[in-house]
Design a protein around this motif. Structure first.
Motif, PDB file in Angstrom:
ATOM      1  N   LEU A   1       0.808  -1.222   0.000  1.00  0.00           N
ATOM      2  CA  LEU A   1       0.000   0.000   0.000  1.00  0.00           C
ATOM      3  C   LEU A   1       0.843   1.275   0.000  1.00  0.00           C
ATOM      4  O   LEU A   1       0.322   2.363  -0.189  1.00  0.00           O
ATOM      5  CB  LEU A   1      -0.959   0.000   1.189  1.00  0.00           C
ATOM      6  N   GLN A   2       2.152   1.124   0.156  1.00  0.00           N
ATOM      7  CA  GLN A   2       3.055   2.270   0.073  1.00  0.00           C
ATOM      8  C   GLN A   2       3.689   2.392  -1.307  1.00  0.00           C
ATOM      9  O   GLN A   2       4.439   3.330  -1.557  1.00  0.00           O
ATOM     10  CB  GLN A   2       4.134   2.162   1.148  1.00  0.00           C
ATOM     11  N   ASP A   3       3.379   1.464  -2.213  1.00  0.00           N
ATOM     12  CA  ASP A   3       3.896   1.524  -3.580  1.00  0.00           C
ATOM     13  C   ASP A   3       3.363   2.785  -4.253  1.00  0.00           C
ATOM     14  O   ASP A   3       2.218   3.191  -3.998  1.00  0.00           O
ATOM     15  CB  ASP A   3       3.432   0.272  -4.340  1.00  0.00           C
ATOM     16  N   PRO A   4       4.155   3.413  -5.122  1.00  0.00           N
ATOM     17  CA  PRO A   4       3.704   4.648  -5.780  1.00  0.00           C
ATOM     18  C   PRO A   4       2.393   4.520  -6.569  1.00  0.00           C
ATOM     19  O   PRO A   4       1.687   5.506  -6.732  1.00  0.00           O
ATOM     20  CB  PRO A   4       4.869   5.000  -6.711  1.00  0.00           C
ATOM     21  N   VAL A   5       2.054   3.331  -7.073  1.00  0.00           N
ATOM     22  CA  VAL A   5       0.796   3.189  -7.816  1.00  0.00           C
ATOM     23  C   VAL A   5      -0.284   2.496  -6.986  1.00  0.00           C
ATOM     24  O   VAL A   5      -1.295   2.055  -7.518  1.00  0.00           O
ATOM     25  CB  VAL A   5       0.992   2.450  -9.162  1.00  0.00           C
ATOM     26  N   ALA A   6      -0.107   2.438  -5.677  1.00  0.00           N
ATOM     27  CA  ALA A   6      -1.077   1.759  -4.815  1.00  0.00           C
ATOM     28  C   ALA A   6      -2.480   2.334  -4.956  1.00  0.00           C
ATOM     29  O   ALA A   6      -3.467   1.594  -4.915  1.00  0.00           O
ATOM     30  CB  ALA A   6      -0.629   1.809  -3.360  1.00  0.00           C
ATOM     31  N   ALA A   7      -2.595   3.644  -5.142  1.00  0.00           N
ATOM     32  CA  ALA A   7      -3.922   4.250  -5.269  1.00  0.00           C
ATOM     33  C   ALA A   7      -4.664   3.730  -6.494  1.00  0.00           C
ATOM     34  O   ALA A   7      -5.891   3.667  -6.505  1.00  0.00           O
ATOM     35  CB  ALA A   7      -3.803   5.769  -5.332  1.00  0.00           C
ATOM     36  N   LEU A   8      -3.915   3.336  -7.528  1.00  0.00           N
ATOM     37  CA  LEU A   8      -4.533   2.748  -8.715  1.00  0.00           C
ATOM     38  C   LEU A   8      -4.774   1.246  -8.550  1.00  0.00           C
ATOM     39  O   LEU A   8      -5.725   0.700  -9.091  1.00  0.00           O
ATOM     40  CB  LEU A   8      -3.638   2.952  -9.944  1.00  0.00           C
ATOM     41  N   ALA A   9      -3.890   0.595  -7.815  1.00  0.00           N
ATOM     42  CA  ALA A   9      -3.895  -0.860  -7.768  1.00  0.00           C
ATOM     43  C   ALA A   9      -4.782  -1.451  -6.677  1.00  0.00           C
ATOM     44  O   ALA A   9      -5.270  -2.571  -6.829  1.00  0.00           O
ATOM     45  CB  ALA A   9      -2.466  -1.367  -7.597  1.00  0.00           C
ATOM     46  N   PHE A  10      -4.969  -0.752  -5.590  1.00  0.00           N
ATOM     47  CA  PHE A  10      -5.670  -1.329  -4.447  1.00  0.00           C
ATOM     48  C   PHE A  10      -6.832  -0.453  -4.000  1.00  0.00           C
ATOM     49  O   PHE A  10      -6.781   0.760  -4.111  1.00  0.00           O
ATOM     50  CB  PHE A  10      -4.696  -1.524  -3.281  1.00  0.00           C
ATOM     51  N   LEU A  11      -7.837  -1.087  -3.459  1.00  0.00           N
ATOM     52  CA  LEU A  11      -9.008  -0.368  -2.966  1.00  0.00           C
ATOM     53  C   LEU A  11      -8.884  -0.109  -1.471  1.00  0.00           C
ATOM     54  O   LEU A  11      -9.854  -0.162  -0.728  1.00  0.00           O
ATOM     55  CB  LEU A  11     -10.284  -1.169  -3.264  1.00  0.00           C
ATOM     56  N   ASP A  12      -7.687   0.174  -1.031  1.00  0.00           N
ATOM     57  CA  ASP A  12      -7.408   0.441   0.369  1.00  0.00           C
ATOM     58  C   ASP A  12      -6.240   1.423   0.427  1.00  0.00           C
ATOM     59  O   ASP A  12      -5.578   1.668  -0.579  1.00  0.00           O
ATOM     60  CB  ASP A  12      -7.054  -0.868   1.090  1.00  0.00           C
ATOM     61  N   THR A  13      -5.989   1.954   1.593  1.00  0.00           N
ATOM     62  CA  THR A  13      -4.858   2.860   1.785  1.00  0.00           C
ATOM     63  C   THR A  13      -3.998   2.374   2.937  1.00  0.00           C
ATOM     64  O   THR A  13      -4.473   1.653   3.830  1.00  0.00           O
ATOM     65  CB  THR A  13      -5.326   4.288   2.112  1.00  0.00           C
ATOM     66  N   PHE A  14      -2.752   2.782   2.930  1.00  0.00           N
ATOM     67  CA  PHE A  14      -1.854   2.469   4.034  1.00  0.00           C
ATOM     68  C   PHE A  14      -2.430   3.010   5.339  1.00  0.00           C
ATOM     69  O   PHE A  14      -2.416   2.338   6.368  1.00  0.00           O
ATOM     70  CB  PHE A  14      -0.461   3.055   3.775  1.00  0.00           C
ATOM     71  N   GLU A  15      -2.949   4.241   5.274  1.00  0.00           N
ATOM     72  CA  GLU A  15      -3.476   4.879   6.477  1.00  0.00           C
ATOM     73  C   GLU A  15      -4.607   4.060   7.085  1.00  0.00           C
ATOM     74  O   GLU A  15      -4.669   3.880   8.308  1.00  0.00           O
ATOM     75  CB  GLU A  15      -3.957   6.306   6.159  1.00  0.00           C
ATOM     76  N   ASN A  16      -5.495   3.536   6.262  1.00  0.00           N
ATOM     77  CA  ASN A  16      -6.595   2.713   6.765  1.00  0.00           C
ATOM     78  C   ASN A  16      -6.100   1.356   7.253  1.00  0.00           C
ATOM     79  O   ASN A  16      -6.400   0.938   8.376  1.00  0.00           O
ATOM     80  CB  ASN A  16      -7.662   2.512   5.691  1.00  0.00           C
ATOM     81  N   ALA A  17      -5.349   0.660   6.427  1.00  0.00           N
ATOM     82  CA  ALA A  17      -4.923  -0.708   6.757  1.00  0.00           C
ATOM     83  C   ALA A  17      -4.040  -0.752   7.996  1.00  0.00           C
ATOM     84  O   ALA A  17      -4.086  -1.723   8.754  1.00  0.00           O
ATOM     85  CB  ALA A  17      -4.208  -1.332   5.568  1.00  0.00           C
ATOM     86  N   SER A  18      -3.246   0.283   8.206  1.00  0.00           N
ATOM     87  CA  SER A  18      -2.336   0.277   9.357  1.00  0.00           C
ATOM     88  C   SER A  18      -3.071   0.423  10.685  1.00  0.00           C
ATOM     89  O   SER A  18      -2.490   0.162  11.741  1.00  0.00           O
ATOM     90  CB  SER A  18      -1.269   1.363   9.209  1.00  0.00           C
ATOM     91  N   THR A  19      -4.342   0.808  10.653  1.00  0.00           N
ATOM     92  CA  THR A  19      -5.116   0.945  11.895  1.00  0.00           C
ATOM     93  C   THR A  19      -5.942  -0.298  12.222  1.00  0.00           C
ATOM     94  O   THR A  19      -6.538  -0.364  13.293  1.00  0.00           O
ATOM     95  CB  THR A  19      -6.074   2.152  11.812  1.00  0.00           C
ATOM     96  N   LEU A  20      -5.970  -1.278  11.320  1.00  0.00           N
ATOM     97  CA  LEU A  20      -6.792  -2.468  11.551  1.00  0.00           C
ATOM     98  C   LEU A  20      -6.189  -3.330  12.660  1.00  0.00           C
ATOM     99  O   LEU A  20      -4.968  -3.498  12.727  1.00  0.00           O
ATOM    100  CB  LEU A  20      -6.919  -3.267  10.253  1.00  0.00           C
ATOM    101  N   PRO A  21      -7.035  -3.902  13.504  1.00  0.00           N
ATOM    102  CA  PRO A  21      -6.527  -4.683  14.641  1.00  0.00           C
ATOM    103  C   PRO A  21      -5.941  -6.031  14.207  1.00  0.00           C
ATOM    104  O   PRO A  21      -6.241  -6.532  13.109  1.00  0.00           O
ATOM    105  CB  PRO A  21      -7.776  -4.889  15.500  1.00  0.00           C
ATOM    106  N   ASP A  22      -5.156  -6.614  15.074  1.00  0.00           N
ATOM    107  CA  ASP A  22      -4.553  -7.917  14.801  1.00  0.00           C
ATOM    108  C   ASP A  22      -5.610  -8.962  14.430  1.00  0.00           C
ATOM    109  O   ASP A  22      -5.370  -9.809  13.574  1.00  0.00           O
ATOM    110  CB  ASP A  22      -3.764  -8.409  16.018  1.00  0.00           C
ATOM    111  N   GLU A  23      -6.763  -8.897  15.046  1.00  0.00           N
ATOM    112  CA  GLU A  23      -7.821  -9.877  14.778  1.00  0.00           C
ATOM    113  C   GLU A  23      -8.236  -9.850  13.305  1.00  0.00           C
ATOM    114  O   GLU A  23      -8.551 -10.887  12.722  1.00  0.00           O
ATOM    115  CB  GLU A  23      -9.045  -9.625  15.667  1.00  0.00           C
TER     116      GLU A  23
END
Length: 173
Positions: free
Chosen positions: A24-46
């Motif tokens: 999600l930190q790749d330069p084309v992540a906004a085109l490639a994935f339907l998620d962001t680093f900012e969102n995914a990094s807050t998800l709990p271990d579960e």
């Protein structure tokens, strides 16, 4: 350097999380994935434990990862079987990623071949994926791996995407 590709184990959730955050930190992540680093990094271990368990043996999906000889996790592809039994014979590939420095090494072909083998075991006859119309790097890689455009274009939250398919047989190299 040799590469190993395998289906994730349920116990490897922390590595899956780390690799996803890296992608999600790749330069084309906004085109490639339907998620962001900012969102995914807050998800709990579960969340990561459940996601990995669902993609491990016995789960409804399969995530394959590429691991370098030194233990670095640098590539991934997840395949989802048809959600409509007896209607479709396709499996959907999502979350495709190969880190910079490993691209062009045959890793993406190995990941897709594992996805195809798993899909074939489910009775699928083709793999399907969607790629953003502006993600030319990914389009070229997918075409090299035997995917062709169907002519269908979907609209997702990140814009328009080409639908591409390939037979489940391993791609010719």
């Amino acid at each position: 350097m040799s590469t190993r590709v395998h289906r994730v184990l349920a116990t490897e959730w922390a590595e899956v999380r780390t690799l996803r955050l890296r992608s999600l930190q790749d330069p084309v992540a906004a085109l490639a994935f339907l998620d962001t680093f900012e969102n995914a990094s807050t998800l709990p271990d579960e969340f990561w434990q459940r996601r990995t368990s669902d993609a491990a043996a016995g789960g409804p999906n399969a995530q394959f990862v590429a691991i370098a000889e030194d233990g670095e996790w640098f590539g991934s592809a997840t395949v989802i079987g048809s959600q409509v039994p007896d209607v479709e014979t396709t499996a959907l590939v999502v979350g495709v990623y190969v880190a910079e420095g490993h691209r062009g090494s045959g890793t993406i072909e190995a990941l897709f071949d594992e996805c195809a083998t798993w899909a074939a075991e489910l009775g699928a006859t083709e793999l399907t994926l969607e790629v953003h119309v502006d993600n030319h790097r990914a389009q070229a890689a997918y075409e090299r791996c035997g995917f062709t455009r169907t002519g269908q274009i979907t609209e997702l939250a990140n814009g328009h995407e080409y639908v591409m398919t390939r037979p489940v047989v391993p791609a010719a190299r």
